[in-house]
Design an enzyme around this catalytic site. Structure first.
Site, PDB file in Angstrom:
ATOM      1  N   LYS A 101      -9.955 -12.518 -25.510  1.00 30.07           N
ATOM      2  CA  LYS A 101     -11.092 -13.449 -25.423  1.00 30.07           C
ATOM      3  C   LYS A 101     -11.110 -14.242 -26.724  1.00 30.07           C
ATOM      4  O   LYS A 101     -11.789 -13.849 -27.689  1.00 30.07           O
ATOM      5  CB  LYS A 101     -12.408 -12.669 -25.320  1.00 30.07           C
ATOM      6  N   LYS A 153      -9.767   4.710 -23.908  1.00 29.94           N
ATOM      7  CA  LYS A 153      -9.223   4.993 -22.593  1.00 29.94           C
ATOM      8  C   LYS A 153      -8.729   3.724 -21.910  1.00 29.94           C
ATOM      9  O   LYS A 153      -7.960   3.790 -20.965  1.00 29.94           O
ATOM     10  CB  LYS A 153     -10.314   5.621 -21.681  1.00 29.94           C
ATOM     11  N   ASP A 185     -10.980  -8.558 -28.540  1.00 32.42           N
ATOM     12  CA  ASP A 185     -12.284  -9.223 -28.493  1.00 32.42           C
ATOM     13  C   ASP A 185     -12.564  -9.798 -29.890  1.00 32.42           C
ATOM     14  O   ASP A 185     -12.053 -10.856 -30.230  1.00 32.42           O
ATOM     15  CB  ASP A 185     -13.310  -8.169 -28.044  1.00 32.42           C
ATOM     16  N   ASP A 244     -13.785  -0.425 -18.491  1.00 29.92           N
ATOM     17  CA  ASP A 244     -15.020   0.145 -17.942  1.00 29.92           C
ATOM     18  C   ASP A 244     -16.248  -0.625 -18.354  1.00 29.92           C
ATOM     19  O   ASP A 244     -16.211  -1.471 -19.241  1.00 29.92           O
ATOM     20  CB  ASP A 244     -15.186   1.575 -18.464  1.00 29.92           C
ATOM     21  N   VAL A 263     -15.477  -7.753 -18.782  1.00 32.16           N
ATOM     22  CA  VAL A 263     -14.590  -7.469 -17.654  1.00 32.16           C
ATOM     23  C   VAL A 263     -14.388  -5.976 -17.458  1.00 32.16           C
ATOM     24  O   VAL A 263     -14.443  -5.193 -18.408  1.00 32.16           O
ATOM     25  CB  VAL A 263     -13.219  -8.171 -17.798  1.00 32.16           C
TER      26      VAL A 263
HETATM   27  P1  5GP Z   1     -12.687  -5.660 -30.673  1.00 32.92           P
HETATM   28  O1  5GP Z   1     -12.584  -4.635 -31.742  1.00 32.92           O
HETATM   29  O2  5GP Z   1     -11.504  -6.591 -30.590  1.00 32.92           O
HETATM   30  O3  5GP Z   1     -13.991  -6.401 -30.721  1.00 32.92           O
HETATM   31  O4  5GP Z   1     -12.860  -4.909 -29.319  1.00 32.92           O
HETATM   32  C1  5GP Z   1     -11.857  -4.370 -28.647  1.00 32.92           C
HETATM   33  C2  5GP Z   1     -12.414  -3.308 -27.754  1.00 32.92           C
HETATM   34  O5  5GP Z   1     -13.689  -3.647 -27.207  1.00 32.92           O
HETATM   35  C3  5GP Z   1     -11.500  -3.143 -26.578  1.00 32.92           C
HETATM   36  O6  5GP Z   1     -10.504  -2.212 -26.858  1.00 32.92           O
HETATM   37  C4  5GP Z   1     -12.466  -2.665 -25.522  1.00 32.92           C
HETATM   38  O7  5GP Z   1     -12.600  -1.277 -25.631  1.00 32.92           O
HETATM   39  C5  5GP Z   1     -13.771  -3.299 -25.864  1.00 32.92           C
HETATM   40  N1  5GP Z   1     -14.033  -4.510 -25.073  1.00 32.92           N
HETATM   41  C6  5GP Z   1     -14.160  -5.769 -25.509  1.00 32.92           C
HETATM   42  N2  5GP Z   1     -14.414  -6.622 -24.504  1.00 32.92           N
HETATM   43  C7  5GP Z   1     -14.445  -5.878 -23.386  1.00 32.92           C
HETATM   44  C8  5GP Z   1     -14.674  -6.186 -21.985  1.00 32.92           C
HETATM   45  O8  5GP Z   1     -14.891  -7.328 -21.561  1.00 32.92           O
HETATM   46  N3  5GP Z   1     -14.635  -5.134 -21.143  1.00 32.92           N
HETATM   47  C9  5GP Z   1     -14.393  -3.860 -21.551  1.00 32.92           C
HETATM   48  N4  5GP Z   1     -14.386  -2.910 -20.639  1.00 32.92           N
HETATM   49  N5  5GP Z   1     -14.164  -3.535 -22.838  1.00 32.92           N
HETATM   50  C10 5GP Z   1     -14.198  -4.536 -23.745  1.00 32.92           C
END
Ligand code: 5GP
Ligand code: MG
Length: 185
Positions: free
Chosen positions: A137, A49, A109, A165, A159
């Protein structure tokens, strides 16, 4: 009713205010519009979302024809610890084959989510495949993924706001803010 916007007490600080976000989204939309100027069949695929607000603002600033579609994913992890396992909950309705696909994601992330998406979409043989990510990040990256359009780099904090969220709260705050550590750790 007062017009004053209250900042919830769980918020540590605002990282990006409404005006800063809007200006950057306009820049990104201008870049995307320039790059896709002579290609028809652009499909924006928003990742639900978290990307819903970014997607809506970006799409409305584009000066090139485009469709919008969405997918929903789930990580098997809870909270902020990701082991890289990603699951597709809802697929696009649009057939991506032969179309110019731009993935619109809220935040990068570890990189596992975007890497997964790129792999499943590549298999559908789009005409082109690019990524547009509002936040990154860099300190948290586990796997390198190509980002074609990036909004902002942020530090390693959780964040919320502007679609993002914590436990489905805070999504509709107009700014992007860091949560207090004691809320999410
Ligand atoms: P990754 O697969 O790159 O580790 O994570 C990406 C997903 O993690 C993003 O699409 C998001 O849903 C969630 N995510 C990572 N960091 C944050 C954050 O600081 N805040 C929020 N709300 N979601 C995050
Ligand atoms: Mg997401």
């Amino acid at each position: 009713m007062s017009n004053e916007r209250l900042i919830p007490e769980e918020i540590e600080r605002v990282l990006l205010d409404e005006e800063t976000i809007a200006a950057r989204v306009r820049d990104l939309a201008a870049q995307v519009s320039a790059d896709y100027g002579d290609s028809d069949d652009l499909v924006l695929v928003g990742v639900l979302k978290g990307a819903f607000i970014f997607m809506a603002d970006l799409a409305r600033q584009l000066s090139v024809p485009h469709r919008v579609d969405f997918i929903a994913l789930s990580s098997y992890n809870k909270g902020s610890i990701s082991d890289g396992a990603v699951r597709l909950i809802m697929d696009t309705r649009t057939n991506l084959t032969g179309r110019h696909v731009l993935i619109v994601e809220d935040i990068l992330d570890t990189g596992y989510t975007l890497d997964y998406l790129l792999r499943i979409f590549r298999a559908r043989e789009p005409a082109s495949l690019r990524t547009c990510v509002l936040l990154s990040k860099p300190e948290r990256r586990k796997i390198e993924v190509p980002v074609d359009y990036l909004g902002f780099e942020i530090p390693d904090v959780w964040v919320v706001g502007y679609g993002l969220d914590y436990a489905d709260r805070f999504r509709t705050l107009p700014y992007i803010a860091a949560l207090k550590r004691e809320v999410y750790v």
